[in-house]
Scaffold this active site. Structure first.
Site, mmCIF file in Angstrom:
data_model
loop_
_atom_site.group_PDB
_atom_site.id
_atom_site.type_symbol
_atom_site.label_atom_id
_atom_site.label_comp_id
_atom_site.label_asym_id
_atom_site.label_seq_id
_atom_site.Cartn_x
_atom_site.Cartn_y
_atom_site.Cartn_z
ATOM 1 C CB CYS A 83 -0.916 0.013 1.218
ATOM 2 S SG CYS A 83 -2.101 -1.334 1.273
ATOM 3 C CG ASP A 172 -22.421 10.243 -15.874
ATOM 4 O OD1 ASP A 172 -21.426 9.867 -15.216
ATOM 5 O OD2 ASP A 172 -22.877 9.615 -16.845
#
Length: 260
Positions: A83, A172
């Site tokens: 990570c 959107d």
């Protein structure tokens, strides 16, 4: 511990995690299983808002993204090696995402305090100072809602860890791309940028992008574009003949490529 969690983690005092009516007090024997996952998000589905504390204060994910494109990535745990490399690489690529009007965010199952401390380690290990918000989803409610939990791997409290999810969301607020990596495999963010380029090109033009396409390469004219329309919109397009005689292998210049 599982291989993705090979690095040492700093101890932290964390409150009991609550999921629905059950409480997790931090031991494997008492750990409650997460509630059943909702139906998986599909391409074109509205992407739910996430409102949580972050490393930059309380925030709405939709408001943070604004009217542009958005990228959301999950990570299994703070203070873990894979990570750490991922967030360093992602930060280095922030200018590329910004150039594409795309804001980057990360969601974590650790608390914000842990993530703030981890940011210092990321900078020391990778030379990159994280500038995007990390959302703290300690109760894993959004991890469940977004289908980001691994069915097999558990953390030291016996709770499922998140897989390495990637979501690209359009202006959107609908899902345009999702990629799932196992916790043991770091993500290829250059591929995410490549797909973002494709999504933005195909959103504005009647084209698709072929295998291994990168920005500036030839695109393919959609099969539902008539020959007359193709000649008008893609003057000089290239047609590859095939044994069937069907004229569907039509290549054109990338309409989003900068003018030379």
């Amino acid at each position: 511990p599982p291989p993705w969690n090979a690095g040492s983690r700093r101890p932290s005092a964390e409150p009991p995690l609550t999921m629905g009516n059950s409480s997790c007090k931090g031991t494997t024997s008492e750990a409650a299983a997460p509630p059943p996952a909702p139906p998986a998000l599909r391409i074109g589905d509205p992407f739910p808002d996430v409102q949580l504390p972050t490393t930059q204060g309380d925030m709405s994910l939709h408001e943070y993204w604004g009217d542009g494109w958005g990228l959301l990535c999950s990570h299994p745990a703070a203070y873990t090696p894979v990570c750490t490399t991922e967030l360093g690489v992602l930060q280095a690529l922030v200018p590329e995402f910004t150039r594409r009007n795309c804001k980057v965010a990360v969601i974590s199952c650790d608390g914000v305090e842990a993530d703030l401390g981890w940011i210092e380690d990321i900078e020391a290990a990778t030379g990159q100072r994280v500038s995007f918000p990390i959302f703290g989803d300690e109760a894993r409610e959004n991890a469940v809602r977004l289908g980001m939990l691994d069915r097999d791997l558990k953390d030291d409290k016996g709770l499922p860890v998140t897989v390495r999810s990637v979501f690209v969301v359009g202006p959107d607020k609908k899902l345009k791309l999702t990629i799932l990596y196992p916790p043991s495999t770091g993500r290829n963010f250059n591929e995410v940028i490549r797909v973002l380029d494709s999504l933005q090109a195909t959103a504005k033009h009647k084209v698709a992008t072929p295998a291994n396409w990168t920005q500036g390469g030839e695109v393919m004219i959609l099969p539902n574009v008539t020959s007359d329309e193709a000649n008008h919109k893609f003057a000089g397009f290239r047609l590859t003949d095939v044994p069937s005689g069907k004229q569907y292998m039509r290549y054109a210049a990338d309409p989003t490529a900068p003018a030379s």
